[in-house]
Design an enzyme around this catalytic site. Structure first.
Site, mmCIF file in Angstrom:
data_model
loop_
_atom_site.group_PDB
_atom_site.id
_atom_site.type_symbol
_atom_site.label_atom_id
_atom_site.label_comp_id
_atom_site.label_asym_id
_atom_site.label_seq_id
_atom_site.Cartn_x
_atom_site.Cartn_y
_atom_site.Cartn_z
ATOM 1 N N CYS A 1 0.938 -1.338 -0.018
ATOM 2 C CA CYS A 1 0.061 -0.202 -0.037
ATOM 3 C C CYS A 1 0.813 1.320 0.100
ATOM 4 C CB CYS A 1 -0.996 0.146 1.346
ATOM 5 S SG CYS A 1 -1.973 1.426 1.386
ATOM 6 N N CYS B 1 -0.611 4.176 2.179
ATOM 7 C CA CYS B 1 -0.302 3.940 3.738
ATOM 8 C C CYS B 1 1.114 4.182 3.843
ATOM 9 C CB CYS B 1 -0.659 2.377 3.862
ATOM 10 S SG CYS B 1 -2.040 1.882 3.253
ATOM 11 N N ASP B 2 2.153 3.409 3.066
ATOM 12 C CA ASP B 2 3.501 3.304 3.529
ATOM 13 C C ASP B 2 4.659 4.101 2.739
ATOM 14 O OD1 ASP B 2 2.745 1.519 5.677
ATOM 15 O OD2 ASP B 2 2.806 -0.026 4.400
HETATM 16 C C1 LIG Z 1 0.296 -3.506 5.130
HETATM 17 C C2 LIG Z 1 -0.918 -2.938 5.132
HETATM 18 C C3 LIG Z 1 -0.807 -1.594 5.504
HETATM 19 C C4 LIG Z 1 -1.906 -1.031 5.228
HETATM 20 N N1 LIG Z 1 -2.032 0.557 5.941
HETATM 21 C C5 LIG Z 1 -2.993 1.278 5.694
HETATM 22 C C6 LIG Z 1 -2.905 2.660 6.127
HETATM 23 O O1 LIG Z 1 -1.955 3.299 6.711
HETATM 24 N N2 LIG Z 1 -4.129 3.564 6.217
HETATM 25 C C7 LIG Z 1 -5.318 2.778 5.756
HETATM 26 O O2 LIG Z 1 -6.383 3.632 5.572
HETATM 27 N N3 LIG Z 1 -5.408 1.610 5.523
HETATM 28 C C8 LIG Z 1 -4.349 0.908 5.328
HETATM 29 N N4 LIG Z 1 -4.101 -0.573 4.927
HETATM 30 C C9 LIG Z 1 -5.454 -0.788 4.232
HETATM 31 C C10 LIG Z 1 -6.479 -1.388 5.330
HETATM 32 O O3 LIG Z 1 -5.837 -2.196 6.424
HETATM 33 C C11 LIG Z 1 -7.665 -1.966 4.940
HETATM 34 O O4 LIG Z 1 -8.329 -1.254 3.855
HETATM 35 C C12 LIG Z 1 -9.070 -2.366 6.042
HETATM 36 O O5 LIG Z 1 -8.223 -2.994 7.142
HETATM 37 C C13 LIG Z 1 -9.925 -3.069 5.590
HETATM 38 O O6 LIG Z 1 -10.838 -3.406 6.523
HETATM 39 P P1 LIG Z 1 -12.019 -4.481 6.629
HETATM 40 O O7 LIG Z 1 -12.562 -4.620 7.766
HETATM 41 O O8 LIG Z 1 -12.549 -4.232 5.148
HETATM 42 O O9 LIG Z 1 -10.982 -5.850 6.265
HETATM 43 P P2 LIG Z 1 -9.805 -6.497 7.031
HETATM 44 O O10 LIG Z 1 -9.234 -5.533 7.876
HETATM 45 O O11 LIG Z 1 -9.113 -7.450 6.070
HETATM 46 O O12 LIG Z 1 -10.636 -7.585 8.069
HETATM 47 C C14 LIG Z 1 -11.447 -8.727 7.886
HETATM 48 C C15 LIG Z 1 -11.354 -9.617 9.005
HETATM 49 O O13 LIG Z 1 -12.504 -10.456 8.551
HETATM 50 C C16 LIG Z 1 -11.863 -11.781 9.336
HETATM 51 N N5 LIG Z 1 -12.518 -12.730 8.367
HETATM 52 C C17 LIG Z 1 -12.250 -13.448 7.198
HETATM 53 N N6 LIG Z 1 -12.641 -14.409 6.793
HETATM 54 C C18 LIG Z 1 -13.504 -14.922 7.958
HETATM 55 C C19 LIG Z 1 -14.253 -15.949 8.205
HETATM 56 N N7 LIG Z 1 -14.531 -17.113 7.370
HETATM 57 N N8 LIG Z 1 -14.786 -16.019 9.538
HETATM 58 C C20 LIG Z 1 -14.589 -15.241 10.335
HETATM 59 N N9 LIG Z 1 -13.601 -14.042 10.269
HETATM 60 C C21 LIG Z 1 -13.383 -13.952 9.147
HETATM 61 C C22 LIG Z 1 -10.523 -11.558 8.913
HETATM 62 O O14 LIG Z 1 -9.662 -12.422 9.959
HETATM 63 C C23 LIG Z 1 -10.341 -10.090 9.487
HETATM 64 O O15 LIG Z 1 -10.013 -10.103 10.720
HETATM 65 C C24 LIG Z 1 -3.115 -1.348 4.999
HETATM 66 C C25 LIG Z 1 -3.191 -2.538 4.475
HETATM 67 C C26 LIG Z 1 -2.132 -3.249 4.502
HETATM 68 C C27 LIG Z 1 -2.148 -4.869 4.247
#
Ligand SMILES: Cc1cc2nc3c(=O)[nH]c(=O)nc-3n(C[C@H](O)[C@H](O)[C@H](O)COP(=O)(O)OP(=O)(O)OC[C@H]3O[C@@H](n4cnc5c(N)ncnc54)[C@H](O)[C@@H]3O)c2cc1C
Length: 304
Positions: free
Chosen positions: A132, A135-136
């Site tokens: 990302c 982000c980084d």
């Molecule tokens: C390295 C990195 C750095 C980042 N830095 C930033 C930043 O600085 N700023 C920013 O705004 N965004 C950043 N992002 C992006 C941001 O983290 C994501 O956009 C955000 O976390 C998405 O949120 P979400 O809740 O949709 O999904 P996720 O954070 O992916 O959470 C999904 C959850 O669902 C759970 N899950 C999945 N399948 C199942 C299942 N079958 N049963 C039960 N649980 C399940 C997973 O375990 C997980 O905990 C970064 C991403 C990465 C990888």
């Protein structure tokens, strides 16, 4: 079997926010998470673009704060992996290993995972390897970085990286980019970018973080070692939808399609955050989706 008003799958920022809103609205809500609550932000070292934290905040601390706020408002979180869904009846069912949970409405917030190269990058996550640039990127001011990919994301994000990095090598396995022409033009005219065609990253090394990246030319077989502090990988992102077996409509990449209320093609089933088709995958957009979906689910339950 008792029935919930709402079940949420996934405790990333999207699911936790939906849970927070639903619990505060006094819905009978359960959030199911297979791992530690927090989602991808748990692997994010430092977050500088989430409003309200001008100094930045660690991913772990932000996840804890959102979780604590949701728990304080009465959200229940169960640790389990969702294996499947049964949306055929009037009541929806979430299938876990040991039991089924009935619910009137459902929010899918299972997130996404960046596709990896499988060349040892796991060891350097948060230590030079990133998926990302938004982000980084700022952490690579005046550094040399290697970027991998040839599509729109790879090219656009590489151009963004040149605002910070002094040099960006874009490694692509073909001899031309897949990205749209306008992005290609911008990339080719950017003198901080250099293109390594017909090439793949084969490994990386360093003591405390990435210090060198190995690149192999597929045509000549030549291996080169690039002195670089970062490696940004954009070879695709995969939605976490293994448990959804055609239950809701997805786009060609497998991301769940929703309307502006976050509702899928199945009434009462919503999808939010990184798992849905969206132009931006960030924490700010994920929490916004969570708020919209919780209110949509509340209206759905009230009116059904
Ligand atoms: C390295 C990195 C750095 C980042 N830095 C930033 C930043 O600085 N700023 C920013 O705004 N965004 C950043 N992002 C992006 C941001 O983290 C994501 O956009 C955000 O976390 C998405 O949120 P979400 O809740 O949709 O999904 P996720 O954070 O992916 O959470 C999904 C959850 O669902 C759970 N899950 C999945 N399948 C199942 C299942 N079958 N049963 C039960 N649980 C399940 C997973 O375990 C997980 O905990 C970064 C991403 C990465 C990888």
């Amino acid at each position: 079997m008792s029935e919930y008003d709402l079940v949420i799958i996934g405790a990333g920022p999207a699911g936790l926010t939906a849970g927070l809103y639903a619990a505060r609205a006094r819905m009978n809500v359960l959030l199911i998470e297979r791992a530690v609550p927090g989602g991808q932000i748990l692997v994010t070292d430092w977050i500088e673009n989430y409003p309200g934290f001008p100094e930045g905040i660690s991913g772990f601390d932000l996840a804890e704060k959102i979780k604590e706020q949701a728990l304080a408002l009465g959200l229940d979180i169960e640790t389990a992996e969702v294996q499947g869904l049964d949306l055929s009846g009037t009541s929806k069912e979430v299938i876990l290993k040991e039991k089924r949970i009935k619910t009137k409405s459902l929010i899918i917030a299972s997130g996404a995972s960046p596709r990896k190269l499988g060349v040892g990058e796991d060891k350097f996550m948060g230590k030079g390897v990133s998926f990302c640039a938004t982000c980084d990127g700022p952490f690579f001011r005046d550094k040399v970085v290697v970027a991998v990919g040839g599509g729109d994301t790879a090219v656009q994000e590489s151009i963004f990286l040149t605002r910070f990095a002094k040099k960006v090598y874009l490694v692509h396995r073909r001899d031309e980019l897949r990205a749209t022409k306008i992005l290609q033009e911008r990339a080719f005219s950017n003198d901080k970018m250099e293109f390594l065609w017909d090439s793949v990253v084969t490994g990386m090394d360093g003591l405390f973080g990435v210090e060198k990246v190995n690149v192999k030319n597929l045509k000549t077989g030549n291996e080169t070692e690039i002195a670089a502090n970062g490696c940004f990988i954009w070879v695709g992102i995969l939605p976490n939808t293994e448990f959804i077996k055609g239950d809701v409509k997805t786009d060609e990449g497998g991301f769940i399609m929703v309307d502006n209320k976050m509702q899928t093609n199945v009434p009462g089933v919503f999808a939010i955050g990184d798992v849905r088709d969206t132009p931006l995958r960030q924490i700010a957009t994920a929490v916004g989706d969570g708020a919209v979906a919780a209110v949509s689910a509340e209206h759905y339950v009230e009116n059904s």
